[in-house]
Write a protein that holds these residues in place. Structure first.
Motif, mmCIF file in Angstrom:
data_model
loop_
_atom_site.group_PDB
_atom_site.id
_atom_site.type_symbol
_atom_site.label_atom_id
_atom_site.label_comp_id
_atom_site.label_asym_id
_atom_site.label_seq_id
_atom_site.Cartn_x
_atom_site.Cartn_y
_atom_site.Cartn_z
ATOM 1 N N THR A 64 0.837 -1.215 0.000
ATOM 2 C CA THR A 64 0.000 0.000 0.000
ATOM 3 C C THR A 64 0.865 1.255 0.000
ATOM 4 O OG1 THR A 64 -0.166 -0.248 2.390
ATOM 5 C CG2 THR A 64 -2.051 -0.985 1.086
ATOM 6 N N THR A 65 2.056 1.143 0.614
ATOM 7 C CA THR A 65 2.964 2.304 0.618
ATOM 8 C C THR A 65 3.447 2.570 -0.800
ATOM 9 O OG1 THR A 65 3.697 1.661 2.823
ATOM 10 C CG2 THR A 65 5.090 3.228 1.638
ATOM 11 N N SER B 18 0.696 4.026 -2.756
ATOM 12 C CA SER B 18 0.478 5.439 -2.402
ATOM 13 C C SER B 18 1.546 6.335 -3.013
ATOM 14 C CB SER B 18 0.513 5.621 -0.881
ATOM 15 O OG SER B 18 -0.387 4.765 -0.273
ATOM 16 N N LEU C 235 0.542 9.348 -5.327
ATOM 17 C CA LEU C 235 0.944 10.689 -4.884
ATOM 18 C C LEU C 235 1.867 11.343 -5.914
ATOM 19 C CD1 LEU C 235 0.565 12.607 -2.508
ATOM 20 C CD2 LEU C 235 2.584 11.618 -1.448
ATOM 21 N N TYR D 69 2.061 -2.085 -7.351
ATOM 22 C CA TYR D 69 1.549 -2.872 -6.222
ATOM 23 C C TYR D 69 1.851 -4.352 -6.419
ATOM 24 C CZ TYR D 69 -2.045 -4.458 -2.862
ATOM 25 O OH TYR D 69 -2.713 -5.030 -1.812
#
Lengths: 232, 403
Positions: B315-316, B319, B323, B391
């Protein structure tokens, strides 16, 4: 006295296989029992392709075993979810790769900071201290490509210790270094782990490197799939 | 090291593709802002401009043409009004002020309009605002060949008090059609930011009696600007009914704002096309963010695997990519305001020179808040597909050689 301690790492019945290109599956790792005591430095000797890297990836939680258990400090890592394994790795392990795996877009300092980012949190002072300890205090803002191979390995060592790991995994850490740098790098890794109280599990096929360890195990004795075993 | 600092380093590493995609977002953002602001501001400005009058009386024809001719000094006059009709309207008890206008001449393309001093002395072009002269000037004398020059014409033609000029016949400049009369500039208007700035004002009789005009022109005018008495709420309806339904040779355009609003309704499709084009450009720009990040994921697999090996969660990594896309979009949005500043300056100047209407491009407008938010959300959405690819990155296979 060592044997009386609670094992840091306890593995039993560990198995891992991969799909073979021609069909079926190849079993790469089959370890009945393995343990490592906290603070101990152990070298595993094994030829290329013997499953050493896969074994380290399984311990690190990068790969999930097909069967068996891995306990770390009493916790059943092998039953963890993927995000739990990520968290476990970020907080408890340091990993030194043969190709160092430094990020080229980051400075030396940033590479070391990255080793803390997903675990205990960023400590800029400690990152600088680690780089000074490995002799790169004047290279904080250099990018990896501006360093020699030996210097890159030292950054990798500093990064592996950044999160104050309980166990450092080193996969052929001197494989890309010449003999002189190889000795220096190994001495640095061992000394740094000793100073930080981290156990070290190193895999290599280099006899000279292995000769510097008090405890060396033959990985082919541990891993019972000496040859790639085809599973029907 | 925060996710945002990882994103910034990634952008730094891919500075060129980031710059190109940000530039395309900036272009789209600037275009959308410009279209939207011009649309809303020009509609507000044009429907708000009435020169301080409620209605226009003119020859039978289009109300829009009448208003454009008499208030905005655009278009040709639909015809003439006889002097007696003007007098009848002026004597109507519901009419506070009636100002006659006569058009038909120009000076190097700038429209010459004949009127009476009432336009300057009795009317307010906006509440509390009367036309004013620059120091050293005077209003024209109805008995003399004198002229008051609008501020924009004065600036463009470099006219000053004391200058003399010959009018040219017609509304379009033709050097072969010069009138014999000579007019003297006696005053220059201060800028009013209204269409009056683009006009050379001379006495009504000047246009009526100009040599070469048709016989009878001296008893005709082009239009009458009408201000109704305050409180006579039904006067507009009654006069509209009288002239437009009962009569057959005059048109009463009332209220002026409604007539202009109808124009915007008619050309609304054009606004919608421009807006659609701007949004299409925005989607293309968003697509370029998607393509550039998606393509970069292949070469970044190892980097992503290293992050994962150091403990970053899936998930990091997801993100970070989303972002990153949103940040590229945000940079584009910020640059888009620069593009907007350039585009709107050009468009504002064109509108000012063509109509005399001055927009306020930097006044607060809701689009300046929702457009950046919409673009950043679009950018973030564009990051979702590459983020899914990131991912799914296989850590073990991308970390390097197996020993």
């Amino acid at each position: 006295m060592e044997t009386l301690r609670q094992p840091l790492l306890q593995i039993s019945g560990l198995q891992k296989s991969f799909a073979a290109p021609a069909g079926g599956r190849h079993r790469i790792v089959s370890v009945a029992e393995f343990s490592l005591t906290a603070g101990l430095q152990l070298a595993l000797a094994g030829e290329s392709g013997s499953g050493k890297t896969t074994f380290l990836h399984l311990i690190a939680g990068i790969l999930q075993p097909d069967a068996g258990t891995i306990h770390f400090n009493g916790e059943p890592v092998s039953t963890f979810s993927e995000s739990q394994r990520d968290r476990f790795r970020a907080r408890n392990l340091g990993y030194i790769f043969q190709t160092f795996n430094l990020l080229p877009g980051y400075t030396c300092l940033e590479n070391v900071l990255l080793g803390m980012s997903f675990g205990p949190g960023v400590d800029r002072g400690r990152a600088q201290q680690l780089l000074e300890r490995v002799g790169l205090g004047d290279r904080l803002q250099h990018r990896p490509q501006q360093l020699s191979t030996g210097q890159q390995q030292r950054v990798a060592v500093a990064r592996a210790l950044a999160n104050r790991p309980k166990l450092v995994l080193a996969d052929e850490p001197t494989g890309n270094l010449d003999r002189k740098n190889s000795r220096a790098a190994l001495a640095l890794i061992r000394e740094a782990c000793r100073e930080d109280g981290a156990a070290l599990l190193l895999v290599s096929h280099d006899a000279e490197l292995l000769g510097q360890f008090d405890q060396v195990s033959d990985f082919s004795q541990i891993n019972q799939t000496v040859h790639l075993e085809e599973i029907a | 090291m925060t996710i945002f600092s990882i994103v910034l380093r990634s952008l730094r590493q891919h500075a060129l593709s980031c710059a190109v995609t940000s530039a395309s977002v900036a272009l789209a953002g600037g275009l959308l802002l410009t279209v939207w602001v011009v649309k809303t501001q020009s509609q507000a400005a044009f429907t708000g401009i009435n020169g301080g009058f409620d209605a226009v009386l003119g020859a039978r024809g289009s109300q829009l043409q009448l208003v454009l001719n008499a208030v905005f000094h655009l278009e040709a006059s639909p015809g003439n009004v006889v002097w007696q009709d003007f007098l009848d309207l002026q004597n109507n008890p519901d009419v506070e002020l009636a100002v006659p206008l006569a058009v038909g001449d120009n000076f190097h393309g700038w429209r010459i309009v004949g009127t009476t001093p009432d336009l300057f002395q009795k009317s307010e072009y906006a509440p509390g605002k009367k036309f004013e002269l620059r120091p050293g000037g005077n209003w024209f004398d109805p008995a003399r060949r004198s002229a008051v020059v609008g501020s924009f014409v004065a600036e463009k033609m470099k006219l000053k008090v004391g200058d003399r000029f010959h009018p040219f016949h017609g509304l379009i400049y033709d050097e072969q059609r010069q009138h014999a009369e000579t007019y003297v500039v006696v005053g220059m208007l201060k800028p009013s930011n209204t269409p009056a700035d683009r006009v050379i004002w001379i006495p009504l009789e000047g246009v009526q009696r100009m040599s070469g005009h048709h016989a009878g022109a001296d008893t005709e005018i082009s239009a009458v600007l009408v201000k109704l008495k305050a409180g006579s709420a039904l006067a507009g309806f009654q006069l509209e009914n009288y002239y437009n339904k009962q009569g057959n040779h005059l048109t009463f355009a009332w209220p002026i704002g409604r007539v202009i609003a109808e124009l915007f309704d008619k050309v609304g499709w054009f606004d919608r096309v421009l807006t659609l084009v701007a949004w299409l450009v925005a989607f293309v720009a968003t697509g370029s963010i998607l393509a550039s990040i998606y393509n970069s994921i292949n070469e970044r697999r190892r980097e992503l695997a290293i992050l994962r090996a150091l403990g970053a969660r899936r998930t990091t990594v997801f993100s970070v990519i989303v972002l990153e896309a949103a940040t590229i979009s945000a940079i584009g949005v910020a640059l888009g305001f620069g593009v907007y500043a350039v585009l709107i300056s050009v468009v504002t100047e064109i509108i000012r020179s063509q109509t005399g209407v001055v927009l306020e491009p930097f006044a607060s407008n809701p689009v300046m808040f929702w457009e950046p938010a919409a673009f950043i959300v679009l950018g973030a959405c564009a990051g979702i597909i590459p983020a899914c690819k990131a991912y799914r990155t296989d850590v073990a296979n991308n970390l390097g050689p197996y020993s």
